[in-house]
Design a protein around this motif. Structure first.
Motif, PDB file in Angstrom:
ATOM      1  N   ALA A  39       2.341 -13.006 -10.571  1.00 45.98           N
ATOM      2  CA  ALA A  39       0.937 -12.701 -10.860  1.00 45.98           C
ATOM      3  C   ALA A  39       0.052 -12.906  -9.640  1.00 45.98           C
ATOM      4  O   ALA A  39      -1.172 -12.820  -9.744  1.00 45.98           O
ATOM      5  CB  ALA A  39       0.433 -13.579 -12.004  1.00 45.98           C
ATOM      6  N   THR A  40       0.632 -13.177  -8.468  1.00 43.23           N
ATOM      7  CA  THR A  40      -0.124 -13.486  -7.250  1.00 43.23           C
ATOM      8  C   THR A  40      -1.169 -14.554  -7.567  1.00 43.23           C
ATOM      9  O   THR A  40      -2.370 -14.341  -7.465  1.00 43.23           O
ATOM     10  CB  THR A  40      -0.801 -12.230  -6.664  1.00 43.23           C
ATOM     11  OG1 THR A  40       0.145 -11.169  -6.577  1.00 43.23           O
ATOM     12  CG2 THR A  40      -1.352 -12.521  -5.277  1.00 43.23           C
TER      13      THR A  40
ATOM     14  N   LEU B  36      -4.931 -14.228  -8.648  1.00 43.94           N
ATOM     15  CA  LEU B  36      -5.913 -14.153  -7.577  1.00 43.94           C
ATOM     16  C   LEU B  36      -5.979 -12.728  -7.041  1.00 43.94           C
ATOM     17  O   LEU B  36      -4.970 -12.032  -6.966  1.00 43.94           O
ATOM     18  CB  LEU B  36      -5.553 -15.106  -6.439  1.00 43.94           C
ATOM     19  CG  LEU B  36      -5.466 -16.598  -6.778  1.00 43.94           C
ATOM     20  CD1 LEU B  36      -5.032 -17.382  -5.545  1.00 43.94           C
ATOM     21  CD2 LEU B  36      -6.793 -17.119  -7.294  1.00 43.94           C
ATOM     22  N   GLY B  37      -7.152 -12.308  -6.667  1.00 44.96           N
ATOM     23  CA  GLY B  37      -7.332 -10.980  -6.086  1.00 44.96           C
ATOM     24  C   GLY B  37      -8.561 -10.964  -5.214  1.00 44.96           C
ATOM     25  O   GLY B  37      -9.081 -12.005  -4.805  1.00 44.96           O
TER      26      GLY B  37
ATOM     27  N   PRO C  78      -4.677 -11.674  -1.569  1.00 46.57           N
ATOM     28  CA  PRO C  78      -3.928 -12.888  -1.237  1.00 46.57           C
ATOM     29  C   PRO C  78      -2.428 -12.637  -1.327  1.00 46.57           C
ATOM     30  O   PRO C  78      -1.958 -11.850  -2.151  1.00 46.57           O
ATOM     31  CB  PRO C  78      -4.398 -13.877  -2.312  1.00 46.57           C
ATOM     32  CG  PRO C  78      -5.723 -13.373  -2.772  1.00 46.57           C
ATOM     33  CD  PRO C  78      -5.632 -11.881  -2.675  1.00 46.57           C
ATOM     34  N   VAL C  79      -1.688 -13.307  -0.450  1.00 48.02           N
ATOM     35  CA  VAL C  79      -0.229 -13.204  -0.447  1.00 48.02           C
ATOM     36  C   VAL C  79       0.333 -14.536  -0.937  1.00 48.02           C
ATOM     37  O   VAL C  79       0.074 -15.583  -0.352  1.00 48.02           O
ATOM     38  CB  VAL C  79       0.313 -12.884   0.954  1.00 48.02           C
ATOM     39  CG1 VAL C  79       1.838 -12.842   0.941  1.00 48.02           C
ATOM     40  CG2 VAL C  79      -0.253 -11.549   1.446  1.00 48.02           C
ATOM     41  N   VAL C  80       1.100 -14.477  -2.037  1.00 49.02           N
ATOM     42  CA  VAL C  80       1.641 -15.693  -2.648  1.00 49.02           C
ATOM     43  C   VAL C  80       3.153 -15.603  -2.671  1.00 49.02           C
ATOM     44  O   VAL C  80       3.717 -14.583  -3.087  1.00 49.02           O
ATOM     45  CB  VAL C  80       1.104 -15.883  -4.083  1.00 49.02           C
ATOM     46  CG1 VAL C  80       1.781 -17.061  -4.773  1.00 49.02           C
ATOM     47  CG2 VAL C  80      -0.408 -16.077  -4.064  1.00 49.02           C
ATOM     48  N   ASN C  81       3.809 -16.659  -2.192  1.00 49.25           N
ATOM     49  CA  ASN C  81       5.254 -16.765  -2.355  1.00 49.25           C
ATOM     50  C   ASN C  81       5.573 -18.094  -3.027  1.00 49.25           C
ATOM     51  O   ASN C  81       4.666 -18.786  -3.502  1.00 49.25           O
ATOM     52  CB  ASN C  81       5.987 -16.598  -1.016  1.00 49.25           C
ATOM     53  CG  ASN C  81       5.553 -17.628   0.010  1.00 49.25           C
ATOM     54  OD1 ASN C  81       5.312 -18.794  -0.314  1.00 49.25           O
ATOM     55  ND2 ASN C  81       5.452 -17.214   1.265  1.00 49.25           N
TER      56      ASN C  81
ATOM     57  N   MET D 126       0.408 -19.930  -0.157  1.00 56.76           N
ATOM     58  CA  MET D 126      -0.515 -18.821  -0.377  1.00 56.76           C
ATOM     59  C   MET D 126      -1.242 -18.545   0.929  1.00 56.76           C
ATOM     60  O   MET D 126      -1.696 -19.460   1.608  1.00 56.76           O
ATOM     61  CB  MET D 126      -1.535 -19.159  -1.467  1.00 56.76           C
ATOM     62  CG  MET D 126      -2.536 -18.027  -1.718  1.00 56.76           C
ATOM     63  SD  MET D 126      -3.843 -18.511  -2.868  1.00 56.76           S
ATOM     64  CE  MET D 126      -4.715 -19.709  -1.871  1.00 56.76           C
ATOM     65  N   ASN D 127      -1.347 -17.271   1.286  1.00 52.25           N
ATOM     66  CA  ASN D 127      -1.958 -16.861   2.545  1.00 52.25           C
ATOM     67  C   ASN D 127      -3.188 -16.014   2.265  1.00 52.25           C
ATOM     68  O   ASN D 127      -3.118 -15.033   1.527  1.00 52.25           O
ATOM     69  CB  ASN D 127      -0.936 -16.072   3.380  1.00 52.25           C
ATOM     70  CG  ASN D 127      -1.408 -15.836   4.795  1.00 52.25           C
ATOM     71  OD1 ASN D 127      -2.505 -15.366   5.018  1.00 52.25           O
ATOM     72  ND2 ASN D 127      -0.550 -16.145   5.756  1.00 52.25           N
TER      73      ASN D 127
END
Length: 472
Positions: A87-88, A133-134, A224-227, A231-232
Motif C-alpha cells: 500500500a506504499t 502515503l501519496g 514516496p518509495v516504501v520497501n 521509506m524514501n
C-alpha cells in the motif's frame, strides 16, 4: 495507536527524497521510535478521554442510555508498526487491548425511569490499520486509510443503584449491544483521525520565503518509495529569487543517499540545492557592493583616492589628481559549489569597476578588473553543531578594460591575496563556532554525523521527540 503515525510524520518533517535537491530516508529504526513515541502519547492521554453517550433499546421496549463514560484502567499493549509495500505506507497492529470503564446508566420503560452507575470491562480488542502515503497535485504528502479491521473479544458489565437488580437478567442483551457498538465505532474513529491528518498536510506550504530575497520550494517530486526496511521521500529543494523567478543555467543531477539502518534518518543535500540558492541571491543582486572612502577603517591610515593608487597605476594620479574613488564590486556569475568526497569547493568569478568622483559628483569610469578565485573546505558535525572551514586555493586579478591605459595587475593581486587571507581567517573563526543543526519545535536531531560525497552531502541522524511536546 494512530498518533504513532503522527509521530512518524513529525520525524519525517525534521528534514525537509530521491529528487533533484533533497532526499530523506526514514529507516526501520526511526519507524520503531515513532511507534514508541506514539504509544506513549496515547498512554498519557487515555485518562483524559471521554466517550459519547451510547443509547438504544433492549427487548424492543426498554430505552437505555450509558453516559459519562470514562476510562478507569487500561492494559495498553505496544502496537506493532511496519513498512507496508503493498500500500506504499504503514501497517499498524495492536492485539490484546483491555480497558475498564465507568459511567452512569439511565433506562426508560414507558413512564418508568431509573438510573445508577455501571462498570464496564472490554477485553481482547484487536485492531489492524493500513495507511497509504501519496502526493497531491501540488506535491504535498497525503495519507489515506487503505483498510481497517477491529474486533472486540468480550464485554463484562455490572450495574449499581436504582432498580439495577431488575435489569441483571438483561445484562447479556446490554453486553451484546455494547460490544457491537464499540466494535462498530473503532475503525470510523481511526479513519476520522486519518482525515484530520490529511487536512493538516493539505494546509502545509510547499514553499517558504527564506527572507525578502529568496524562496525555497520543496514539493514532493514523486510518490514516496516504501520497501521492507525504509521509506524514501524526494523533495524538489530549489531556491528562487522572489523578484526573478527563473530556472538556473545548470541542471540537477540524480543522486542516491546510502541507507544507514543504524540511524533513524538519512538526509541528502545536493549541490544543486545549494547552487540554486546562490543563483537566487545572484539574481536578487546580493553579490555586489559599493566600496568608497567612507568604509576604509581609519586604523589603516589610507584613503581610497587616485593619489594613493599611484603605486599600482602610475598614470592614474597624473590623469585624475587627488580625486576620491568608488569601487563597484560584483559577481560576474553566480558562485558555484561542488561537493566531493571529503571536501567542498567554491568558484567565484568577480569584477571590480573603478570610478573617479569629480568635483561636481559625477563619476568617471577608470578601469575594470576581473577577480577570479577558488576555495576549498570541509563541513562536519561536532557538539550538536554544523561546523566548517574554508581556505583560498588561488586568486588572480586581470585587467578587463581600462580608460586610463594599460597597467600591470601583479601588485594589486598581491594586496588582494593578503586581504583575502585576513578575511578568510575571520570567516573561519565564525565557521569554527558552528551553527545549531536544524530542528523543529518538538523534534531535535541527536547522534548526527555528516558524510561528503560526489555531488551531495549526506547527514545521518537519530531524532528525539521532546517529552513535553504535543501532537494535537
Amino acid at each position: 495507536m494512530f498518533p504513532s503515525i503522527i509521530a512518524l510524520l513529525t520525524l519525517i518533517s525534521v528534514a525537509c527524497g530521491q529528487g533533484p535537491g533533497l532526499q530523506v530516508i526514514l529507516t526501520n529504526k526511526g519507524l520503531q521510535y515513532g511507534k514508541h513515541v506514539g504509544a506513549g502519547w496515547i498512554q498519557d492521554r487515555l485518562n483524559n478521554i471521554t466517550f459519547p453517550d451510547i443509547s438504544g433499546k433492549v427487548l424492543g421496549a426498554i430505552h437505555f442510555t450509558l453516559t459519562g463514560i470514562t476510562i478507569t484502567k487500561c492494559d495498553f499493549p505496544e502496537p506493532s508498526v511496519e513498512f507496508y509495500q503493498d500500500a506504499t505506507g504503514f501497517k499498524t497492529s495492536m492485539s490484546g487491548l483491555s480497558v475498564a470503564l465507568a459511567g452512569w446508566w439511565k433506562t426508560q420503560f414507558g413512564i418508568i425511569h431509573d438510573g445508577g452507575s455501571f462498570n464496564l470491562a472490554i477485553f481482547s480488542v484487536d485492531v489492524t490499520s493500513v495507511v497509504g502515503l501519496g502526493k497531491d497535485a501540488d506535491g504535498r504528502l497525503s495519507v489515506t486509510s487503505v483498510s481497517c479491521d477491529a474486533n472486540v473479544g468480550d464485554v463484562d458489565m455490572q450495574f449499581y443503584g436504582g432498580a439495577s437488580p431488575i435489569f441483571k437478567p438483561f445484562v447479556k442483551y446490554f453486553k451484546g449491544r455494547i460490544r457491537g457498538e464499540i466494535q462498530r465505532h473503532i475503525c470510523p474513529k481511526l479513519e476520522e483521525a486519518i482525515v484530520m491528518i490529511e487536512e493538516q498536510l493539505q494546509a502545509m506550504n510547499v514553499s517558504y520565503d527564506v527572507d525578502q530575497d529568496v524562496t525555497l520550494e520543496f514539493p514532493l517530486t514523486d510518490l514516496p518509495v516504501v520497501n521492507a526496511s525504509s521509506m524514501n521521500l524526494g523533495l524538489k529543494g530549489e531556491f528562487y529569487s522572489i523578484k526573478h523567478h527563473e530556472e538556473p543555467p545548470f541542471k540537477p543531477q540524480l543522486f542516491a543517499v546510502p541507507e544507514q539502518q543504524g540511524y533513524m534518518l538519512s538526509v541528502g543535500l545536493s549541490e544543486f540545492t545549494l547552487n540554486s540558492a546562490s543563483y537566487g541571491y545572484y539574481l536578487a543582486g546580493l553579490f555586489q557592493a559599493l566600496i568608497n572612502d567612507s568604509v576604509i577603517p581609519p586604523s589603516l591610515h589610507m584613503h581610497l583616492n587616485t593619489s594613493e593608487m599611484g603605486p599600482f597605476i602610475p598614470q592614474l594620479p597624473k590623469m585624475f589628481p587627488d580625486l576620491l574613488m568608488n569601487l563597484q564590486v560584483y559577481a560576474r556569475d553566480a558562485p558555484l559549489f561542488s561537493f566531493q568526497p571529503g571536501a567542498i569547493k567554491l568558484d567565484f568569478h568577480g569584477a571590480v569597476k573603478a570610478f573617479a568622483i569629480q568635483p561636481n559628483h559625477t563619476q568617471t569610469p577608470l578601469f575594470n578588473l576581473n577577480v577570479d578565485s577558488d576555495f576549498s573546505g570541509k563541513v562536519w558535525v561536532a557538539d550538536g553543531k554544523l561546523k566548517a572551514s574554508m581556505g583560498m586555493n588561488n586568486l588572480t586579478v586581470t585587467l578587463a578594460s581600462s580608460e586610463v591605459g594599460p597597467f600591470k595587475t601583479d601588485a594589486i593581486e598581491k594586496v588582494a591575496k593578503l586581504g583575502s587571507t585576513v578575511f578568510m581567517a575571520k570567516v573561519n573563526e565564525i565557521l569554527g563556532k558552528g551553527a545549531d543543526l536544524p530542528r523543529m519545535k518538538q523534534v531535535v536531531p541527536v547522534n548526527t554525523v555528516l558524510q561528503m560525497d560526489m555531488g551531495f552531502i549526506a547527514i545521518f541522524s537519530d531524532a528525539q521527540v521532546l517529552t513535553d511536546g504535543d501532537f494535537d
